[in-house]
Design an enzyme around this catalytic site. Structure first.
Site, PDB file in Angstrom:
ATOM      1  CD  GLU A 292      -1.830   4.094   3.372  1.00  0.00           C
ATOM      2  OE1 GLU A 292      -1.562   3.421   2.333  1.00  0.00           O
ATOM      3  OE2 GLU A 292      -2.971   4.149   3.849  1.00  0.00           O
TER       4      GLU A 292
ATOM      5  CG  HIS B 191      -1.957  -1.012   1.223  1.00  0.00           C
ATOM      6  ND1 HIS B 191      -3.052  -0.950   2.059  1.00  0.00           N
ATOM      7  CD2 HIS B 191      -2.120  -2.150   0.494  1.00  0.00           C
ATOM      8  CE1 HIS B 191      -3.840  -1.991   1.842  1.00  0.00           C
ATOM      9  NE2 HIS B 191      -3.293  -2.732   0.897  1.00  0.00           N
TER      10      HIS B 191
ATOM     11  CB  CYS C  50      -1.859   1.466   6.228  1.00  0.00           C
ATOM     12  SG  CYS C  50      -1.550   0.654   4.631  1.00  0.00           S
TER      13      CYS C  50
ATOM     14  CB  CYS D  24      -6.490  -0.480   5.364  1.00  0.00           C
ATOM     15  SG  CYS D  24      -4.797  -1.116   5.228  1.00  0.00           S
TER      16      CYS D  24
END
Length: 169
Positions: free
Chosen positions: A75, A73, A106, A103
């Site tokens: 992040e 992801h 993360c 999420c």
């Protein structure tokens, strides 16, 4: 597959004369450019920028499909690069700017990295773990809490996400 450290051609230092709100928009605009980069690669358009003392030290964009990595992801990619740049997995005195609310995976990484502040654009009512469904970043059950600013450039981020998913339908 090796990716560039930061594929956007934008300044890595924020102009000193900006207000805090303007500085947030300055960095979020960079995260939005990274979201566009992710979309060009067929990834969900999410971009992230790590800033310390007014300087961009790392950036990331979604690369889950590109790297065949469920943890890639925006992040996480930005945190990995920041940790390498700083030579420490603890990312104290940093702010992470990201175009979509993190999420649970993360948000947990942000807490473990001990970032000071999170700024995100669009809330994620289905998977958001920084205020929408629950808030891992502010949980009193964990050893670190993160200051959160939500909604910076929200409309721009939401349009990118809606456009991306409409095109895939």
């Amino acid at each position: 597959m090796s990716a560039p450290l930061c594929p956007i051609d934008q300044p890595d230092i924020c102009p000193a004369d900006l207000s805090p709100e303007e500085a947030d928009r300055f960095w979020m605009d960079q995260a939005l450019a990274l979201a566009d980069h992710a979309a060009e690669q067929g990834e969900v358009p999410v971009g992230a920028v790590v800033v310390q003392e007014g300087r961009r030290i790392a950036c990331g964009w979604n690369q889950v499909i590109t790297l065949n990595d469920p943890s890639a992801h925006a992040e996480v990619m930005a945190l990995r690069r920041a940790a390498q740049m700083l030579g420490n997995y603890r990312l104290e005195r940093v702010t992470l700017y990201v175009t979509l609310e993190p999420c649970p995976m993360c948000a947990g990484a942000l807490v473990h990295a001990r970032i000071d502040r999170l700024v995100f654009a669009a809330a994620d009512p289905r998977a958001g773990a920084c205020g929408s469904l629950f808030n891992l970043c502010r949980s009193p059950l964990l050893n670190h809490r993160i200051a959160i600013t939500a909604g910076v450039e929200e409309a721009d981020a939401r349009v990118r996400l809606q456009r991306f998913f409409q095109a895939r339908r």
